[in-house]
Design a protein around this motif. Structure first.
Motif, mmCIF file in Angstrom:
data_model
loop_
_atom_site.group_PDB
_atom_site.id
_atom_site.type_symbol
_atom_site.label_atom_id
_atom_site.label_comp_id
_atom_site.label_asym_id
_atom_site.label_seq_id
_atom_site.Cartn_x
_atom_site.Cartn_y
_atom_site.Cartn_z
ATOM 1 N N THR A 54 77.883 -26.611 33.784
ATOM 2 C CA THR A 54 78.241 -26.386 35.190
ATOM 3 C C THR A 54 77.586 -27.425 36.096
ATOM 4 O O THR A 54 78.156 -27.784 37.135
ATOM 5 C CB THR A 54 77.853 -24.970 35.643
ATOM 6 N N ARG A 55 76.413 -27.912 35.716
ATOM 7 C CA ARG A 55 75.777 -28.967 36.505
ATOM 8 C C ARG A 55 76.646 -30.226 36.521
ATOM 9 O O ARG A 55 76.848 -30.846 37.571
ATOM 10 C CB ARG A 55 74.392 -29.282 35.937
ATOM 11 N N ASP A 105 79.941 -29.457 38.487
ATOM 12 C CA ASP A 105 79.671 -29.462 39.928
ATOM 13 C C ASP A 105 79.543 -30.889 40.453
ATOM 14 O O ASP A 105 80.019 -31.209 41.553
ATOM 15 C CB ASP A 105 78.390 -28.686 40.238
ATOM 16 N N HIS A 106 78.902 -31.754 39.676
ATOM 17 C CA HIS A 106 78.727 -33.143 40.085
ATOM 18 C C HIS A 106 80.072 -33.853 40.207
ATOM 19 O O HIS A 106 80.332 -34.555 41.207
ATOM 20 C CB HIS A 106 77.834 -33.873 39.084
ATOM 21 N N LEU A 145 82.998 -32.494 40.691
ATOM 22 C CA LEU A 145 83.744 -31.915 41.816
ATOM 23 C C LEU A 145 83.172 -32.373 43.149
ATOM 24 O O LEU A 145 83.912 -32.641 44.101
ATOM 25 C CB LEU A 145 83.721 -30.390 41.718
ATOM 26 N N GLN A 146 81.861 -32.488 43.224
ATOM 27 C CA GLN A 146 81.225 -32.953 44.457
ATOM 28 C C GLN A 146 81.639 -34.385 44.785
ATOM 29 O O GLN A 146 81.865 -34.725 45.956
ATOM 30 C CB GLN A 146 79.707 -32.869 44.318
ATOM 31 N N ARG A 198 85.123 -31.554 46.396
ATOM 32 C CA ARG A 198 85.644 -30.221 46.059
ATOM 33 C C ARG A 198 84.507 -29.205 45.985
ATOM 34 O O ARG A 198 83.327 -29.548 45.848
ATOM 35 C CB ARG A 198 86.379 -30.272 44.711
ATOM 36 N N GLU A 199 84.867 -27.927 46.056
ATOM 37 C CA GLU A 199 83.890 -26.848 45.954
ATOM 38 C C GLU A 199 83.282 -26.799 44.551
ATOM 39 O O GLU A 199 83.893 -27.271 43.586
ATOM 40 C CB GLU A 199 84.553 -25.507 46.268
ATOM 41 N N PRO A 200 82.080 -26.221 44.416
ATOM 42 C CA PRO A 200 81.455 -26.102 43.089
ATOM 43 C C PRO A 200 82.336 -25.326 42.120
ATOM 44 O O PRO A 200 83.220 -24.554 42.516
ATOM 45 C CB PRO A 200 80.147 -25.354 43.373
ATOM 46 N N PHE A 201 82.065 -25.493 40.843
ATOM 47 C CA PHE A 201 82.889 -24.912 39.791
ATOM 48 C C PHE A 201 83.028 -23.399 39.929
ATOM 49 O O PHE A 201 84.118 -22.845 39.786
ATOM 50 C CB PHE A 201 82.289 -25.263 38.426
ATOM 51 N N ARG A 202 81.937 -22.713 40.232
ATOM 52 C CA ARG A 202 81.972 -21.250 40.294
ATOM 53 C C ARG A 202 82.877 -20.724 41.403
ATOM 54 O O ARG A 202 83.275 -19.561 41.366
ATOM 55 C CB ARG A 202 80.548 -20.696 40.463
ATOM 56 N N HIS A 250 85.838 -21.555 41.810
ATOM 57 C CA HIS A 250 87.211 -21.561 41.312
ATOM 58 C C HIS A 250 87.457 -20.494 40.234
ATOM 59 O O HIS A 250 88.598 -20.290 39.828
ATOM 60 C CB HIS A 250 87.547 -22.945 40.742
#
Length: 240
Positions: free
Chosen positions: A95-96, A99-100, A102-103, A107-111, A113
């Motif tokens: 997820t780290r 998230d990177h 997507l950032q 975009r919003e963090p993975f969680r 979605h």
């Protein structure tokens, strides 16, 4: 319930060193059954993999050079995982990196979605404290064939983790059946099974099994210096 088993491969271990995702593998479970609706993506990270990571996954810069960049696959990826519960082994790592990525695209963090993220490593540590709980170790423990795992691959690892997760969570299966029709006024699609009328068979030990059991009790009693609790209970029952 729709669940996605997810795994990634990356160019290295640390996001802070500029490492990127190079492979995503997803396996779909619907009501704990494999559907075959899987997702497998190779991604051009626009950089080389670190030597240690390359030894793990074997995905060279040359192989990945003609693959799409994360920005080109992000919509398909997010549409696939949308509103699913996602299971990841050592979820903090994957997820780290997600998230990177997507950032970088704003975009919003993975969680944001998905409906939730379950860390199967944490589940394994709860069930098997103090033991090795890597994916390979869990495959061995549950008798899952991982002989084809000579290198790490996101889709193969997700497929293995699906079997591991089902084995880890067998005790969570409910004694409830989906009917597709809710009880009137409740909106529920579940009905409870009445088990009160079930008669379980009683399997009594054979004479040979009773003799073997008595012999083992004698061995244990002797090893404890004749201080076993069942002898005291037996005497108390006879004198009481």
């Amino acid at each position: 319930m729709r669940q996605i088993i997810l795994d990634t491969e990356t160019t290295g271990l640390e996001v802070s060193d500029g490492n990127r995702i190079i492979e995503i593998g997803c396996v779909e479970l619907l009501n704990r059954q494999l559907t075959g609706n899987n997702l497998h993506l190779y991604i051009n990270p626009e950089r080389d993999s670190e030597e240690g990571a390359l030894r793990v996954h074997g995905l060279t810069t040359e192989f990945l050079s003609d693959k799409p960049k994360f920005a080109q696959i992000v919509e398909d990826f997010l549409a696939y995982v949308q509103d699913a519960e996602v299971i990841i082994h050592n979820a903090a790592f994957d997820t780290r990196f997600l998230d990177h990525e997507l950032q970088l695209l704003g975009r919003e963090p993975f969680r944001a979605h998905v409906t939730g993220v379950i860390d199967s490593l944490a589940l394994a540590k709860e069930q098997f404290p103090g033991k090795r709980n890597s994916l390979d170790a869990l495959c061995d423990r549950f008798g899952i064939d991982n002989s084809s795992r000579t290198l790490h691959g996101a889709l193969l690892d997700a497929e293995l983790l699906a079997d591991v997760y089902i084995s880890l969570t067998r005790g969570q299966e409910s004694l409830m059946m989906e009917t597709g029709q809710g009880d009137e006024g409740t909106g529920s699609g579940m009905v409870q099974i009445d088990l009160s009328g079930i008669q379980l068979p009683v399997l009594r030990a054979s004479a040979h099994e009773l003799e073997a059991h008595a012999a083992m009790l004698q061995v244990i009693d002797k090893a404890s210096g004749e201080k076993t609790i069942w002898k005291k209970i037996s005497i108390d029952l006879q004198t009481g």
